[in-house]
Design a protein around this motif. Structure first.
Motif, PDB file in Angstrom:
ATOM      1  N   ALA A  11       0.714  -1.105   0.206  1.00  0.00           N
ATOM      2  CA  ALA A  11      -0.486   0.127  -0.218  1.00  0.00           C
ATOM      3  C   ALA A  11       0.847   1.015  -0.047  1.00  0.00           C
ATOM      4  CB  ALA A  11      -1.056   0.088   1.495  1.00  0.00           C
ATOM      5  N   VAL A  12       1.929   1.238   1.120  1.00  0.00           N
ATOM      6  CA  VAL A  12       3.108   2.124   0.870  1.00  0.00           C
ATOM      7  C   VAL A  12       3.379   2.437  -0.335  1.00  0.00           C
ATOM      8  CG1 VAL A  12       4.852   3.962   1.920  1.00  0.00           C
ATOM      9  CG2 VAL A  12       2.910   2.190   3.374  1.00  0.00           C
ATOM     10  N   ALA A  13       4.500   1.824  -0.654  1.00  0.00           N
ATOM     11  CA  ALA A  13       4.598   1.952  -2.146  1.00  0.00           C
ATOM     12  C   ALA A  13       4.064   2.250  -3.252  1.00  0.00           C
ATOM     13  CB  ALA A  13       5.215   0.121  -2.855  1.00  0.00           C
ATOM     14  N   PHE A  14       2.541   1.633  -3.217  1.00  0.00           N
ATOM     15  CA  PHE A  14       1.607   2.450  -4.447  1.00  0.00           C
ATOM     16  C   PHE A  14       1.199   3.469  -4.461  1.00  0.00           C
ATOM     17  CE2 PHE A  14      -2.788   2.590  -5.207  1.00  0.00           C
ATOM     18  CZ  PHE A  14      -2.655   2.075  -6.377  1.00  0.00           C
ATOM     19  N   THR A  15       0.792   4.014  -2.924  1.00  0.00           N
ATOM     20  CA  THR A  15       0.501   5.357  -2.862  1.00  0.00           C
ATOM     21  C   THR A  15       1.802   6.137  -3.367  1.00  0.00           C
ATOM     22  OG1 THR A  15       1.101   5.067  -1.042  1.00  0.00           O
ATOM     23  CG2 THR A  15      -1.160   5.148  -1.754  1.00  0.00           C
ATOM     24  N   ALA A  16       3.321   5.863  -2.825  1.00  0.00           N
ATOM     25  CA  ALA A  16       4.182   6.350  -2.930  1.00  0.00           C
ATOM     26  C   ALA A  16       4.376   7.162  -4.136  1.00  0.00           C
ATOM     27  CB  ALA A  16       5.246   6.071  -1.898  1.00  0.00           C
ATOM     28  N   VAL A  17       3.796   5.748  -5.298  1.00  0.00           N
ATOM     29  CA  VAL A  17       4.407   6.303  -7.331  1.00  0.00           C
ATOM     30  C   VAL A  17       3.856   6.937  -7.628  1.00  0.00           C
ATOM     31  CG1 VAL A  17       4.672   5.711  -8.638  1.00  0.00           C
ATOM     32  CG2 VAL A  17       5.952   3.796  -6.829  1.00  0.00           C
ATOM     33  N   LEU A  18       2.510   7.147  -7.214  1.00  0.00           N
ATOM     34  CA  LEU A  18       1.288   8.258  -8.141  1.00  0.00           C
ATOM     35  C   LEU A  18       1.568   9.621  -7.243  1.00  0.00           C
ATOM     36  CD1 LEU A  18      -0.890   5.254  -8.267  1.00  0.00           C
ATOM     37  CD2 LEU A  18       0.567   6.499  -9.671  1.00  0.00           C
ATOM     38  N   LEU A  19       1.663   9.066  -5.854  1.00  0.00           N
ATOM     39  CA  LEU A  19       1.305  10.872  -5.180  1.00  0.00           C
ATOM     40  C   LEU A  19       2.545  11.356  -4.646  1.00  0.00           C
ATOM     41  CD1 LEU A  19      -0.899   9.748  -2.121  1.00  0.00           C
ATOM     42  CD2 LEU A  19      -1.021  11.012  -3.957  1.00  0.00           C
ATOM     43  N   ALA A  20       3.765  10.885  -5.145  1.00  0.00           N
ATOM     44  CA  ALA A  20       5.119  11.318  -5.343  1.00  0.00           C
ATOM     45  C   ALA A  20       5.414  13.338  -6.044  1.00  0.00           C
ATOM     46  CB  ALA A  20       6.541  10.932  -5.886  1.00  0.00           C
ATOM     47  N   TYR A  21       5.413  13.010  -7.142  1.00  0.00           N
ATOM     48  CA  TYR A  21       5.148  14.605  -7.843  1.00  0.00           C
ATOM     49  C   TYR A  21       3.957  15.268  -7.186  1.00  0.00           C
ATOM     50  CZ  TYR A  21       4.823  18.040 -10.954  1.00  0.00           C
ATOM     51  OH  TYR A  21       4.710  19.959 -11.611  1.00  0.00           O
ATOM     52  N   PRO A  22       2.574  15.089  -6.611  1.00  0.00           N
ATOM     53  CA  PRO A  22       1.951  16.012  -6.175  1.00  0.00           C
ATOM     54  C   PRO A  22       2.065  16.714  -5.062  1.00  0.00           C
ATOM     55  CG  PRO A  22       0.411  14.259  -7.147  1.00  0.00           C
ATOM     56  CD  PRO A  22       2.110  13.736  -7.186  1.00  0.00           C
ATOM     57  N   LEU A  23       2.669  15.488  -4.003  1.00  0.00           N
ATOM     58  CA  LEU A  23       3.414  16.115  -2.401  1.00  0.00           C
ATOM     59  C   LEU A  23       4.354  16.683  -2.730  1.00  0.00           C
ATOM     60  CD1 LEU A  23       2.799  12.827  -0.377  1.00  0.00           C
ATOM     61  CD2 LEU A  23       1.109  15.133  -0.578  1.00  0.00           C
ATOM     62  N   TYR A  24       5.625  16.750  -3.978  1.00  0.00           N
ATOM     63  CA  TYR A  24       6.223  17.651  -3.344  1.00  0.00           C
ATOM     64  C   TYR A  24       5.732  18.537  -4.034  1.00  0.00           C
ATOM     65  CZ  TYR A  24      10.285  20.021  -6.384  1.00  0.00           C
ATOM     66  OH  TYR A  24      11.067  20.671  -6.872  1.00  0.00           O
ATOM     67  N   HIS A  25       4.883  18.588  -5.194  1.00  0.00           N
ATOM     68  CA  HIS A  25       4.235  20.288  -5.573  1.00  0.00           C
ATOM     69  C   HIS A  25       4.180  20.986  -4.395  1.00  0.00           C
ATOM     70  CE1 HIS A  25       2.345  23.232  -7.856  1.00  0.00           C
ATOM     71  NE2 HIS A  25       3.329  22.761  -9.192  1.00  0.00           N
ATOM     72  N   GLN A  26       3.720  19.911  -3.996  1.00  0.00           N
ATOM     73  CA  GLN A  26       2.669  19.838  -2.482  1.00  0.00           C
ATOM     74  C   GLN A  26       3.429  20.981  -1.883  1.00  0.00           C
ATOM     75  OE1 GLN A  26      -0.448  18.262  -0.846  1.00  0.00           O
ATOM     76  NE2 GLN A  26      -0.392  19.019   1.737  1.00  0.00           N
ATOM     77  N   PHE A  27       4.186  20.345  -1.148  1.00  0.00           N
ATOM     78  CA  PHE A  27       5.290  21.403  -0.235  1.00  0.00           C
ATOM     79  C   PHE A  27       6.608  21.902  -0.628  1.00  0.00           C
ATOM     80  CE2 PHE A  27       3.558  17.356   1.822  1.00  0.00           C
ATOM     81  CZ  PHE A  27       2.634  18.451   2.866  1.00  0.00           C
ATOM     82  N   ALA A  28       7.284  21.578  -1.731  1.00  0.00           N
ATOM     83  CA  ALA A  28       8.492  22.496  -2.557  1.00  0.00           C
ATOM     84  C   ALA A  28       8.385  22.749  -3.703  1.00  0.00           C
ATOM     85  CB  ALA A  28       9.696  21.196  -2.573  1.00  0.00           C
ATOM     86  N   GLY A  29       7.171  22.766  -4.292  1.00  0.00           N
ATOM     87  CA  GLY A  29       6.826  23.555  -5.624  1.00  0.00           C
ATOM     88  C   GLY A  29       5.988  24.662  -5.349  1.00  0.00           C
TER      89      GLY A  29
END
Length: 638
Positions: free
Chosen positions: A238-256
């Motif tokens: 579950a963690v791997a699945f969500t990490a792959v799909l949310l990596a860019y959105p969360l990067y954008h949220q916190f560092a974009g």
């Protein structure tokens, strides 16, 4: 479960869901009457924001916009939509509704879904996995979907009220240890977490913390290591699945672009008032005339703990009665923990400081927690109490049912919990599969590696509750819950959007994607301008608006609401407030040109209906040159 039982289950679920939808429509009836012309009376500003982001979600299909960032708002800097509440998880599937009927209709629809679907989802999970009584599950679901906190959050917070995925997240976490290949369970959990992330991350985060506390309270300490070991494979997937799909959105949220770090300081003062637990909410049938101190909790949109004295008394008595039921005990411990945390750093009673320090003082600066509004920690209490009420009704109002047919035993590692459901080596259990057996509850690993069940429903050998006692509990429940019946949410007519925008006449004057500066750009004008933008389908860029963005004057990048002020807007705002037209100096004219360059502005727009509009018009002429009057607005080409 045979086909007849499955059909009956579906019928009961459909009937429950239809009744929840009817309740939600009644609560929101004033908004449903004219969704394009009305706003929530208690919180119109958030409705304006959500209508804007719903329109943005629809534009992803028509214009291919960036889902995580926009420059159509807060020009020229733009807005980080992942760091705001863009509700893509609701806006994208409902984009056809937005395109056909307008964002106002989509807004009231998602608000209705938020209440009804949350109640329905809890009914589904409770009836299938936690309690054996449909009545218990129905009341539990009703409370989870329509408790005072949910009615309060439905006041233009559909992202927070929309908790219909939370029961499935909870259940998927509790069944991570189920026998069989972990891939399916891991992907199921990952999928619901992924969607919830695009509805509201705050609720997802609070759910994760609540599950941790619940499991620590539910499991015996010697079983912690085994539970982690047995759940790890599916949880890792579950963690791997969500990490792959949310990596860019969360990067954008916190560092974009336009990412911020932490909420404004004043938001951290919004905490639960100790007196609120025994009071009725302002949108219940027993509402008090006025409670002056709710503003210090965040106002009518944050009445998350207004349970009323009768319900608090009932819960105290029920906690004593159910103290030997391990699931109920863990639920109450978790609820008390979140209620205490929601009191904030400084505990208040009826709006006054008590001098007591709340546990939140030592936690609010931790990563992620610095973006949590303290009073919203109490939102966790509502579904926990819904589950607790279902357990109470199942055990003491409905009572034990006949024993199921005997089957192969499963071992118990903890015989000391006398009221637990059958575990290994003790009483027999139903031959039905665990995921269909009524009241079997969540799979939680024990030290032997076998699945233990979340004890919840009464067993045939439990001590019999007398008919008089059942009636007493039923009457007490009615007395406690009746005052919480919500009243319809009030709605008021919107201020009219200028006909220049609603008629489409803007297209002849303002080219698409031009940058428009609304004046005077105060709080209310910024909200008005967002409605202009929504009317155009976001085909104009506007300066300002209502959103969270980093404060340029804060080295930590803490969030602020709205756009950075500029001298020209301050000048025109002063004219709008007092109606006096000052002498405009060459320096102020130069500043106006510099501000227009900063905004990359194409047009400055002043509606006729703006207060002191003639004075603002005269001042604008002296700053920008002569304006053109088109229909019901003044326009400066800059």
């Amino acid at each position: 479960m045979n086909p007849g039982d499955k059909a009956a289950e579906r019928r009961h679920l459909a009937a429950a869901l239809l009744s929840y939808v009817a309740f939600a429509v009644v609560v929101l009836q004033h908004l449903w009457a004219a969704p394009q012309r009305r706003l929530m009376a208690d919180n119109g500003q958030d409705q304006v924001f959500f209508e804007w982001v719903l329109t943005h979600a629809a534009r992803l299909f028509t214009h291919g916009d960036n889902p995580f960032f926009t420059d159509q708002l807060n020009a020229p800097l733009g807005v980080n939509l992942m760091a705001n509440t863009s509700v893509l998880g609701l806006g994208l599937p409902l984009a056809p509704i937005t395109l056909l009927f307008g964002a106002g209709t989509t807004f009231v629809l998602i608000d209705t879904i938020a209440l009804a679907a949350t109640a329905g989802a809890w009914y589904f999970v409770l009836s299938r996995h936690v309690v054996g009584s449909r009545i218990a599950a129905y009341v539990g679901g009703l409370f989870c979907g329509f408790a005072p906190s949910m009615i309060s959050q439905s006041t233009s917070h559909p992202n927070i009220a929309g908790q219909f995925l939370i029961p499935f997240i909870v259940w998927n976490v509790l069944r991570l240890r189920d026998p069989g290949p972990p891939l399916r369970r891991g992907l199921a959990l990952g999928a619901v977490v992924l969607v919830q992330c695009f509805i509201n991350e705050e609720i997802l985060f609070l759910t994760a913390v609540a599950l941790l506390i619940f499991l620590l309270a539910y499991l015996h300490p010697r079983d912690y290591a085994a539970a982690i070991r047995n759940a790890a494979p599916a949880l890792g997937i579950a963690v791997a699945f969500t990490a792959v799909l949310l990596a860019y959105p969360l990067y954008h949220q916190f560092a974009g672009p336009q990412a911020y770090h932490g909420l404004p300081d004043f938001v951290h003062t919004f905490s639960t008032d100790l007196a609120s637990f025994t009071r009725f909410s302002s949108r219940s049938i027993f509402a008090p005339d006025k409670v002056d101190w709710t503003d210090k909790m965040g106002g009518r949109t944050e009445e998350n703990t207004f349970l009323g004295l009768p319900l608090v008394g009932l819960l105290a008595a029920a906690a004593v009665a159910l103290v030997r039921v391990r699931a109920a005990r863990a639920v109450i411990i978790t609820a008390l923990a979140f209620a205490a945390l929601s009191l904030g750093s400084d505990v208040k009673y009826q709006g006054e400081e008590t001098g007591w320090t709340g546990p939140w003082r030592w936690m609010h600066e931790l990563p992620l927690l610095d973006s949590v509004v303290p009073t919203r920690l109490a939102l966790v209490v509502t579904p926990l109490l819904g589950v607790f009420l279902a357990l109470l009704i199942d055990r003491y109002v409905v009572g034990p049912r006949p024993a199921p047919a005997p089957a192969a035993p499963v071992a118990s590692t903890h015989p000391s919990d006398a009221t637990d459901l059958p575990h290994a080596g003790s009483a027999p259990v139903s031959p039905e599969p665990a995921h269909h057996a009524r009241g079997m509850g969540a799979a939680i690993s024990d030290s032997s590696g076998a699945a233990a069940t979340l004890e919840a429903r009464p067993q045939p050998d439990d001590e019999e509750t007398t008919p008089a006692a059942r009636w007493l509990w039923a009457v007490a429940l009615a007395v406690a819950l009746f005052p919480l019946i919500p009243t319809p949410q009030p709605a008021s007519e919107r201020d009219a959007v200028p006909a220049f925008f609603t008629s489409g006449a803007w297209r002849k004057t303002i080219p698409a994607n031009s940058t428009v500066v609304p004046v005077p750009l105060d709080w209310y004008t910024a909200l008005d301008a967002m409605q202009w933008s929504t009317e155009t389908g976001l085909n104009i860029k506007i300066v300002g608006g209502y959103f969270l963005a980093p404060d340029p004057n804060d080295p930590k990048g803490t969030a602020m609401y709205g756009a950075v002020g500029r001298p020209t807007l301050s000048l025109l705002g002063s004219v709008g407030n007092d109606g006096n037209v000052p002498q405009i100096t060459p320096e102020q004219q130069a500043q106006a040109r510099a501000d227009a360059d900063y905004w990359k502005a194409d047009f400055v727009v002043l509606p006729d209906r703006q207060g002191n509009s003639e004075a603002i018009h005269q001042a604008g002429d002296r700053l920008f040159g002569p304006a053109e009057h088109v229909m019901d607005v003044w326009i400066w080409r800059v």
